[in-house]
Each structure stands twice: as structure tokens, then as C-alpha cells.
Write a protein that holds these residues in place. Structure first.
Motif, PDB file in Angstrom:
ATOM      1  N   ASP A 170      -7.449   0.825  -7.804  1.00  0.00           N
ATOM      2  CA  ASP A 170      -8.841   1.208  -7.520  1.00  0.00           C
ATOM      3  C   ASP A 170      -9.075   1.315  -6.017  1.00  0.00           C
TER       4      ASP A 170
ATOM      5  N   ARG B 232      -7.094   4.329  -4.190  1.00  0.00           N
ATOM      6  CA  ARG B 232      -7.747   5.637  -4.325  1.00  0.00           C
ATOM      7  C   ARG B 232      -8.855   5.807  -3.292  1.00  0.00           C
TER       8      ARG B 232
ATOM      9  N   GLU C 107      -8.806   8.435  -0.074  1.00  0.00           N
ATOM     10  CA  GLU C 107      -9.908   9.393   0.064  1.00  0.00           C
ATOM     11  C   GLU C 107     -10.486   9.350   1.469  1.00  0.00           C
TER      12      GLU C 107
END
Length: 213
Positions: free
Chosen positions: A62, A65, A69
Motif C-alpha cells: 500500500d 504504491r 506515485e
């Protein structure tokens, strides 16, 4: 294309060299040494599970990611330092991580003391490398994202410890809050926006502060 490259190896080498120089220029424009471009991604890939616990609500995937980004948006430039010095928001975030017990959390879960010691070492070193600053940068970003998730959703899955409580399902843009933290020196005000807006959460914080005092 392939036959042409074979007939003109010198032209191909010059073309590759030009591409390399162009990439170096892009990295420099982003404030990142060219040799460090891949290091940030490697560091993110090697991040350990945060505060490993069987009942933890979120996994390292989690957080990875979110980190990928944000660093993608910034072309892998460092978020917490500039010209070999930590930014004011970085120091404010470190103070917030050390104050995690005020939120009913443990500073150890966010490597607060280790990060503070790492920054002291970097501050004292006149020859700190880009790789060392990158390691600090990714570790601090990871700690920030972990804290944001823990404050918003909770650190422990309530069902895993015997409580029949619903999980929060609202969309949470951790990347936006992380970027906000990189720009602001009032880190506490940023995380206040992600805390649960529940009366009993606020009521619990009052006796917590009293008991800690």
C-alpha cells in the motif's frame, strides 16, 4: 533500423551518447544527480513491512504504491532536502514523528529516533553522498505515509483482535497529503486533516494527554 545501426556504429554510439546527455539534463533539471535516478526506486522496492504485526491493517505494498506515485510526479527528485541540507518541512515532520505518542501511537513504529539520528549524521557530514540523502528521503517519506494511514484508518485491523467494528472505506489520497507535508512546516496541521472526525476519538485524546502529563 537494425541494418542501419550495423552499417553506422559510430553514428549509433553518438546517438546513444546524446540520449544519455539528454537524460542527465532532465535529471539535473529535477534537482537529482543522474546516477541517482534509479536509486530512489530501488530503495522503495526494498522497503520492509512497517511495524510488522499480524493484525496490521495495511501492507508495505500500500505504501510503495503511494511513494512511487509521488516520486514519479517529481521525476524521482528528492522531496526532503536541497543542496545537501534538509528542508524545514523535513525537520517539522521529524518532530511530528517523535510526537507520535500524543496520537496514541508509538514513535518506534515510524523509526523516528533512527531518522533523527540519520539526519544528524548527514548534517555533520560535509561529504554526504547523493545515495545517503536518497536513503534518508525515501525512509522519511515511508514513515510519513505510514503515519498518515495509521491516523486515518487505524493501525490495527479491529476484526483481527476481536472487535466487530466496521472498516473505513472512504477514498484517501495519501499521495496528496504526503506532497502537502513536503511543502509545509506545520506538519501537525496537515495530519489533523486526516485524523478521524469522530467525537469519541477526540474525547479519548483528552484523557490520553492528561495521563501522559
Amino acid at each position: 533500423m537494425l541494418p542501419r545501426l550495423k552499417r553506422h556504429p559510430g553514428r549509433a554510439r553518438r546517438g546513444l551518447r546524446a540520449i544519455g546527455l539528454l537524460l542527465a539534463g532532465v535529471a539535473a533539471a529535477a534537482g537529482l544527480p543522474a546516477e541517482q535516478t534509479d536509486t530512489v526506486r530501488q530503495l522503495i522496492a526494498r522497503l520492509p513491512e512497517p511495524a510488522v504485526h499480524a493484525a496490521r491493517l495495511h501492507s508495505a505494498a500500500d505504501y510503495r504504491r503511494t511513494l512511487l506515485e509521488v516520486y514519479d510526479r517529481h521525476h524521482d527528485a528528492l522531496l526532503w532536502s536541497s543542496a545537501g541540507a534538509a528542508t524545514a518541512p523535513a525537520r517539522a515532520l521529524l518532530e511530528l514523528l517523535q510526537a507520535a505518542p500524543a496520537y496514541g501511537l508509538s514513535a518506534d513504529d515510524y523509526d523516528a529516533e533512527r531518522l533523527a539520528a540519520q539526519l544528524r549524521t548527514l548534517d555533520a557530514a560535509s561529504d554526504a553522498t547523493a545515495g545517503q540523502w536518497a536513503a534518508f528521503d525515501v525512509a522519511l517519506s515511508s514513515a510519513a505515509v505510514t503515519l498518515l494511514h495509521d491516523l486515518h484508518f487505524g493501525r490495527i485491523d479491529p476484526h483481527a483482535v476481536g472487535f466487530d467494528l466496521p472498516r473505513r472505506r472512504d477514498r484517501f489520497d495519501a499521495a496528496a497529503y504526503l506532497e502537502d507535508l513536503t511543502l509545509r512546516t506545520d506538519a501537525a496541521a496537515v495530519v489533523a486533516e486526516v485524523e478521524p472526525d469522530f467525537l469519541h476519538y477526540r474525547l479519548l485524546r483528552q484523557p490520553l494527554a492528561r495521563y501522559r502529563q
